[in-house]
Design a protein around this motif. Sequence first.
Motif: not given
Length: 242
Positions: A137-141, A179-180, A195-197, A200-203
């Motif tokens: 579970i990834a909480h993202l910015d 949330i992914g 992978m998120f970075l 362009g997404i920060k975990v």
Amino acid sequence: MKEERLDKILVSQSIGSRREVQKLIRCGEVTVNGEIIKKPEYKCSPEASVISVDGRTLEYSEHIYIMLNKPAGVVSATADKYDKTVLDLVPKEMYRKGLFPAGRLDKDTEGLLIITDDGDFAHRMLSPTKHVQKQYIAHLDCEITDETIKRFEEGIVFADGTRCLPAKLEISPEGNRMIGIVRICEGKFHQVKKMFLSCGIKVVQLSRISIGNLYLDSKLPIGCCKLLTNLEKELVFIGNIH
Ligand code: URA
């Protein structure tokens, strides 16, 4: 089959310390093949005998498999000069020589970690060729777009050219796009974050909730350990995607 002292067998199965199990044996709490044995030095084959402690039959296993609900702030290593390690969280009665974390979670990642002394098991679980799925579970910015989901599905390529296997990304069941739920079958260094970075997404927070079909026990408090049963151990390999 090799015979061993009864007290040694019970210690190896995390029933208690040498002194504790000797007390149990002397008190008549231990049976071997239905017979009360009061001598700690009594020898039997741990595999071929039915050993019961306090009326409960022992599920003998040569190796030990521990589920840890890893907190943030500890490192997935056997020893570290500066930080507390996941082995420091293993209670005395589960501790034995040769324990190591089967795979690494980053210092700031939480959740399901298996600690074992079984190298073959760890290899089977970690090798990408075995296709054991790890779920995070990834909480993202920021929000997940359909484009991000598609890029995960196609296989993310890092800036240095490293190619990831296709991965499944879903939006949290509550529909929160920040949330992914990510499912991957490999374990490259900082893989989920990178992978998120790449998109362009920060975990901002990451936790692992399952390995294969073995889910983190929701009743296991953060920082605590429990022993896996033989069945739970096998859940890691049941229902692999290939
Ligand atoms: N991916 C990461 O980025 N970190 C972890 O700890 C596990 C997977």
